[in-house]
Design an enzyme around this catalytic site. Structure first.
Site, short mmCIF file in Angstrom:
data_model
loop_
_atom_site.label_atom_id
_atom_site.label_comp_id
_atom_site.label_asym_id
_atom_site.label_seq_id
_atom_site.Cartn_x
_atom_site.Cartn_y
_atom_site.Cartn_z
N THR A 104 26.54 -13.78 2.43
CA THR A 104 26.54 -13.07 3.71
C THR A 104 26.97 -14.08 4.77
O THR A 104 26.26 -15.06 5.02
CB THR A 104 25.12 -12.56 4.05
OG1 THR A 104 24.68 -11.71 3.00
CG2 THR A 104 25.14 -11.79 5.36
N LYS A 161 27.98 -4.98 6.06
CA LYS A 161 26.68 -5.59 5.77
C LYS A 161 25.91 -5.87 7.08
O LYS A 161 24.72 -5.53 7.19
CB LYS A 161 26.91 -6.90 5.00
CG LYS A 161 25.74 -7.84 4.92
CD LYS A 161 24.84 -7.59 3.74
CE LYS A 161 23.60 -8.47 3.80
NZ LYS A 161 22.67 -8.22 2.75
N LYS A 173 18.90 -14.27 10.16
CA LYS A 173 20.26 -14.72 9.91
C LYS A 173 21.26 -13.57 10.12
O LYS A 173 22.26 -13.71 10.80
CB LYS A 173 20.37 -15.26 8.47
CG LYS A 173 21.78 -15.62 8.06
CD LYS A 173 21.94 -15.94 6.59
CE LYS A 173 23.42 -16.06 6.26
NZ LYS A 173 23.69 -16.29 4.85
P1 NAD Z 1 20.37 -20.12 -2.08
O1 NAD Z 1 20.23 -21.13 -1.00
O2 NAD Z 1 19.25 -19.92 -3.05
O3 NAD Z 1 21.71 -20.39 -2.94
C1 NAD Z 1 22.90 -20.95 -2.42
C2 NAD Z 1 23.34 -22.06 -3.36
O4 NAD Z 1 24.61 -22.58 -2.95
C3 NAD Z 1 22.37 -23.25 -3.38
O5 NAD Z 1 21.83 -23.38 -4.68
C4 NAD Z 1 23.25 -24.44 -2.99
O6 NAD Z 1 22.92 -25.63 -3.69
C5 NAD Z 1 24.62 -23.93 -3.37
N1 NAD Z 1 25.70 -24.66 -2.70
C6 NAD Z 1 25.83 -24.97 -1.39
N2 NAD Z 1 26.97 -25.65 -1.19
C7 NAD Z 1 27.58 -25.78 -2.40
C8 NAD Z 1 28.77 -26.40 -2.84
N3 NAD Z 1 29.59 -27.05 -2.02
N4 NAD Z 1 29.08 -26.32 -4.16
C9 NAD Z 1 28.27 -25.69 -5.03
N5 NAD Z 1 27.11 -25.09 -4.66
C10 NAD Z 1 26.77 -25.14 -3.37
O7 NAD Z 1 20.69 -18.75 -1.33
P2 NAD Z 1 20.59 -17.25 -1.94
O8 NAD Z 1 19.27 -16.66 -1.62
O9 NAD Z 1 21.09 -17.27 -3.34
O10 NAD Z 1 21.66 -16.50 -1.01
C11 NAD Z 1 23.06 -16.70 -1.17
C12 NAD Z 1 23.77 -15.80 -0.17
O11 NAD Z 1 23.40 -14.43 -0.41
C13 NAD Z 1 23.41 -16.10 1.29
O12 NAD Z 1 24.58 -15.98 2.07
C14 NAD Z 1 22.38 -15.03 1.62
O13 NAD Z 1 22.36 -14.70 3.00
C15 NAD Z 1 22.88 -13.87 0.79
N6 NAD Z 1 21.85 -12.88 0.41
C16 NAD Z 1 20.63 -13.30 -0.03
C17 NAD Z 1 19.68 -12.34 -0.37
C18 NAD Z 1 18.31 -12.77 -0.87
O14 NAD Z 1 17.42 -11.91 -0.95
N7 NAD Z 1 18.10 -14.03 -1.22
C19 NAD Z 1 19.96 -10.98 -0.27
C20 NAD Z 1 21.25 -10.59 0.14
C21 NAD Z 1 22.18 -11.55 0.49
#
Ligand code: NAD
Length: 296
Positions: A93, A168, A243
């Site tokens: 997102t 979204k 966010k």
């Molecule tokens: P998260 O922080 O658990 O996962 C993101 C991952 O990206 C991390 O593990 C981080 O180490 C990795 N990362 C960052 N930079 C990187 C790079 N250069 N190379 C490789 N890996 C890298 O976050 P999440 O909860 O999995 O959410 C991910 C996305 O989905 C976000 O944008 C969030 O807003 C969206 N989202 C989350 C939810 C939820 O309930 N968690 C629901 C809908 C949408």
């Protein structure tokens, strides 16, 4: 079977990549965090040495990263190494401007690209029941759809580049504002001597109806599965709601749209988060609203 590179194996990306493995795909993953790489390997993901290594030769590439700056940086790094004709999908997102910049990078390399943020949370990611809101050209949507179907139940083509992110954040601005006013209505009902169940019975079947009351009722009782029955454990954390509301405000400013209620919802969630509730469910804002002194 299609070979898929998956970058970002966190709370959402980890289980999404695991579902692609279960569907029989050859999945090559990468995350900066070693423990997440190990967890994904245990789910059958082949761990690459870097994002660049993961995308080499892949038919499809998926990124699931925290925010726009990460997506811009990772796409700038991996796109030059992607196979010609591959489809690249970002399911994070992020702000609409970053999504469009990412599409432009992919277009320079001749890749098909899609912004495809999700709703459904970590539960939906594990169960493979996410909703994907997609923005991009028809050929990119057609190429990505069979893959997204392995991780989700509803795959919606919302329009051109950035339309998925737009859908979204508009949806979540509605959600944030309706949740706040639903909480206000229950708090007012308490002061008026009206029971939670009576307000629920009326509003859930009348013109006050919304997802915030019928599916995610912010008081314990009427909807047994809602986080209110579980001490407001998420669910959908307040930090993630804030966010998304901030992204909606950035988009409104950038596009010149008037969103006064969306702006106020963002302010209230900022206060709720600052009071130490980042990790609480967003419906717990009812407790914050109850705790505020009447100003008039
Ligand atoms: P998260 O922080 O658990 O996962 C993101 C991952 O990206 C991390 O593990 C981080 O180490 C990795 N990362 C960052 N930079 C990187 C790079 N250069 N190379 C490789 N890996 C890298 O976050 P999440 O909860 O999995 O959410 C991910 C996305 O989905 C976000 O944008 C969030 O807003 C969206 N989202 C989350 C939810 C939820 O309930 N968690 C629901 C809908 C949408």
């Amino acid at each position: 079977m299609t070979t898929i590179a998956f970058i970002g194996l966190g709370n959402m990306g980890g289980p999404m990549a695991a579902n692609l493995v279960k569907a029989g795909h050859d999945v090559r993953g990468f995350d900066l965090v070693a423990a997440l790489r190990d967890g994904a390997a245990a789910d059958g993901v082949q761990i690459a040495a870097s994002g660049t290594e993961a995308v080499k030769g892949a038919d499809a590439i998926i990124t699931m990263l925290p925010a726009g700056k990460h997506v811009r940086a990772v796409w700038a790094e991996i796109v030059p190494h992607a196979k010609s004709g591959a489809v690249i999908v970002d399911s994070s997102t992020i702000d609409v401007d970053s999504a469009r910049a990412a599409h432009a990078l992919a277009a320079e390399r001749g890749l098909k690209s899609l912004d495809a943020p999700v709703s459904g949370g970590t539960g939906g990611a594990k169960a493979g029941t996410l909703t994907f809101m997609c923005g991009g050209a028809d050929d990119a949507f057609a190429a990505a759809k069979p893959i997204l179907e392995k991780m989700g139940k509803r795959i919606v083509h919302c329009g051109g580049a950035g339309a998925g992110q737009a859908a979204k954040i508009c949806n979540n601005m509605i959600l944030g504002a309706t949740m706040i006013v639903t909480c206000e209505a229950f708090a007012l009902a308490e002061k008026l001597g009206l029971s939670h169940q009576a307000l629920f019975d009326v509003a859930s079947t009348s013109s006050g109806q919304s997802w915030s009351i019928t599916t995610y009722c912010p008081v314990p009782g009427p909807v047994p599965a809602s986080p209110a029955n579980n001490s407001y454990k998420p669910g959908f954390a307040a930090a993630l709601m804030l966010k998304d509301l901030k992204l909606a405000q950035e988009a409104a400013q950038s596009a010149g749209a008037q969103t006064p209620l969306g702006a106020h919802a963002a302010e209230l969630y900022e206060q709720y988060n600052s009071a130490g509730n980042e990790n609480a469910d967003f419906s717990g804002i009812i407790n914050y609203l109850r705790s505020q002194k009447a100003s008039r």
